[in-house]
Design a protein around this motif. Structure first.
Motif, PDB file in Angstrom:
ATOM      1  N   PHE A 165       0.819  -1.216   0.000  1.00 12.13           N
ATOM      2  CA  PHE A 165       0.000   0.000   0.000  1.00 12.13           C
ATOM      3  C   PHE A 165       0.848   1.260   0.000  1.00 12.13           C
ATOM      4  O   PHE A 165       0.487   2.268  -0.597  1.00 12.13           O
ATOM      5  N   GLN A 166       2.009   1.204   0.652  1.00 15.33           N
ATOM      6  CA  GLN A 166       2.875   2.382   0.674  1.00 15.33           C
ATOM      7  C   GLN A 166       3.396   2.709  -0.723  1.00 15.33           C
ATOM      8  O   GLN A 166       3.443   3.877  -1.118  1.00 15.33           O
TER       9      GLN A 166
ATOM     10  N   LEU B  95       8.052  -4.617  -7.816  1.00 19.04           N
ATOM     11  CA  LEU B  95       7.952  -6.067  -7.986  1.00 19.04           C
ATOM     12  C   LEU B  95       8.589  -6.848  -6.842  1.00 19.04           C
ATOM     13  O   LEU B  95       8.009  -7.794  -6.328  1.00 19.04           O
ATOM     14  N   GLN B  96       9.775  -6.441  -6.419  1.00 16.39           N
ATOM     15  CA  GLN B  96      10.490  -7.223  -5.410  1.00 16.39           C
ATOM     16  C   GLN B  96       9.978  -6.942  -4.000  1.00 16.39           C
ATOM     17  O   GLN B  96       9.830  -7.848  -3.190  1.00 16.39           O
ATOM     18  N   ASP B  97       9.713  -5.671  -3.705  1.00 16.13           N
ATOM     19  CA  ASP B  97       9.440  -5.297  -2.318  1.00 16.13           C
ATOM     20  C   ASP B  97       7.972  -5.059  -2.013  1.00 16.13           C
ATOM     21  O   ASP B  97       7.609  -4.900  -0.865  1.00 16.13           O
ATOM     22  N   SER B  98       7.125  -4.961  -3.039  1.00 18.61           N
ATOM     23  CA  SER B  98       5.761  -4.514  -2.779  1.00 18.61           C
ATOM     24  C   SER B  98       4.689  -5.385  -3.401  1.00 18.61           C
ATOM     25  O   SER B  98       3.533  -4.997  -3.395  1.00 18.61           O
TER      26      SER B  98
ATOM     27  N   GLN C 289       2.821   6.194  -2.574  1.00 19.64           N
ATOM     28  CA  GLN C 289       3.925   7.061  -2.985  1.00 19.64           C
ATOM     29  C   GLN C 289       3.996   7.239  -4.490  1.00 19.64           C
ATOM     30  O   GLN C 289       4.760   8.058  -4.980  1.00 19.64           O
ATOM     31  N   ASN C 290       3.240   6.439  -5.218  1.00 18.84           N
ATOM     32  CA  ASN C 290       3.246   6.538  -6.683  1.00 18.84           C
ATOM     33  C   ASN C 290       1.809   6.642  -7.185  1.00 18.84           C
ATOM     34  O   ASN C 290       1.386   5.889  -8.049  1.00 18.84           O
ATOM     35  N   LEU C 291       1.086   7.604  -6.605  1.00 24.36           N
ATOM     36  CA  LEU C 291      -0.348   7.729  -6.888  1.00 24.36           C
ATOM     37  C   LEU C 291      -0.664   7.776  -8.375  1.00 24.36           C
ATOM     38  O   LEU C 291      -1.599   7.140  -8.840  1.00 24.36           O
ATOM     39  N   ASP C 292       0.145   8.526  -9.111  1.00 25.23           N
ATOM     40  CA  ASP C 292      -0.126   8.694 -10.538  1.00 25.23           C
ATOM     41  C   ASP C 292      -0.142   7.359 -11.273  1.00 25.23           C
ATOM     42  O   ASP C 292      -0.896   7.172 -12.219  1.00 25.23           O
ATOM     43  N   MET C 293       0.676   6.406 -10.815  1.00 23.73           N
ATOM     44  CA  MET C 293       0.736   5.115 -11.500  1.00 23.73           C
ATOM     45  C   MET C 293      -0.564   4.334 -11.361  1.00 23.73           C
ATOM     46  O   MET C 293      -0.906   3.504 -12.192  1.00 23.73           O
TER      47      MET C 293
END
Length: 339
Positions: free
Chosen positions: A93-94, A204-207, A98-102
């Motif tokens: 979720f973080q 991909l790796q952390d989220s 932090q990348n709302l536009d995406m």
């Protein structure tokens, strides 16, 4: 007496919930989950609840989905390790916060995502490999940089994974990624800045709650090797061990993924991969545009619950030690410059 009936009802309810969570799993996958992921059907509900109870420790994050099915995929992705599972859930979720536009229009018919999917980013093979893992393929040279931004390709990959990870078999068996770098030009490669590569690694790796069994580079030129060397420090040891650089040696690829599972481009026995097939699958008549990726991540909701503002977005660089180390180096310049 009434106590009996009550107990009976209670065990019946637990059983039906259990069978619901294990619905659609073959007995061998259930066994694999037990052996490889420490999954115990008896304690599944306590396990899920324990993760849910940890949510109050991170009031800075909007956890927009907390149902059993959703939390279970995170437990499976981190082998039922409570702390690791919660860290992944929080980072899921973080990263979106932090990348709302995406994630603003995170659905198949978003023009950027749709274009990337139509161009085969990613390709998804119909049949799994010999270990039941779903095979994703990327033909790097098909990236027309005037048509698709890197971000749209990453969004299309993340959206595809959201759709695929609904399948409990894949939560347990995981994924394989094959990237074919043939004919990927130096000019194309120079657009891969550390910033965007870092974004992809974080996403991909952390989220993301998926198990990646292997990432295979095929036909990579020297400058992709150079790029890989530069991003290596951002990768977890576990990820690094799963990246295989095959060059043009398809035999070493076939030792890990049987040729019966691969299209002819990778020396496999399947016909050549049809680029648009995954896009057509997603956009097919049953695909309804209101699919819950908006539910998984409704960016507007976050903006309100977080009081919005970029200051908010950036101040949370309390990234766990397990994730990317911040390097002072300017990461917006190309990795590869000719001079």
């Amino acid at each position: 007496g009434p106590v009996d009936a009550h107990t009976r009802l209670k065990t019946w309810r637990l059983d039906t919930m259990m069978t619901h969570l294990h619905a659609g799993l073959s007995s061998e996958t259930t066994e694999k989950a037990r052996v490889e992921l420490n999954e115990n059907p008896e304690t599944l509900h306590q396990d899920i609840q324990q993760i849910r109870d940890m949510i109050v420790t991170r009031p800075d994050i909007g956890f927009l989905r907390t149902d059993d099915d959703f939390i279970l995929r995170f437990l499976r992705a981190r082998k039922f390790d409570q702390a690791e599972t919660f860290r992944l859930l929080a980072q899921y979720f973080q990263f979106r916060q932090q990348n709302l536009d995406m994630f603003q229009s995170f659905k198949v018919d978003d023009p950027g995502i749709k274009r990337a999917l139509m161009d085969g980013f990613p390709g998804v093979l119909e049949s799994p490999d010999q270990h039941g893992r779903k095979i994703l393929i990327l033909f790097a040279s098909n990236w027309d940089q005037s048509r698709n931004s890197f971000t749209d390709i990453l969004r299309a990959i993340l959206l595809s994974l959201e759709v695929l990870i609904e399948n409990p078999e894949l939560q347990i068996n995981g994924f394989i990624l094959i990237i074919d770098w043939s004919n990927f030009s130096f000019k194309q490669a120079s657009k891969l800045t550390p910033n965007i590569l870092k974004l992809a690694i974080e996403g991909l790796q952390d989220s993301f709650p998926a198990r990646f069994g292997g990432i295979h580079f095929v036909n990579q030129p020297w400058y992709i090797h150079a790029m890989y060397t530069i991003i290596k420090p951002f990768l977890k040891d576990k990820t690094r061990k799963r990246i295989f650089l095959h060059g043009n040696n398809l035999n070493s690829l076939h030792q890990l993924i049987q040729p019966e599972c691969l299209p002819s481009e990778f020396g496999g026995t399947l016909p050549p991969y049809d680029m648009g097939i995954w896009a057509r699958t997603l956009l097919g008549p049953d695909y309804n545009d209101e699919t819950e990726y908006t539910l998984t991540y409704d960016a507007l909701h976050v903006r309100e619950s977080c009081g919005g503002g970029d200051a908010m977005k950036r101040s949370q660089s309390s990234v766990e030690s397990g994730t990317l180390r911040q390097t002072p180096r300017d990461t917006s310049t190309p990795l590869l410059a000719l001079d």
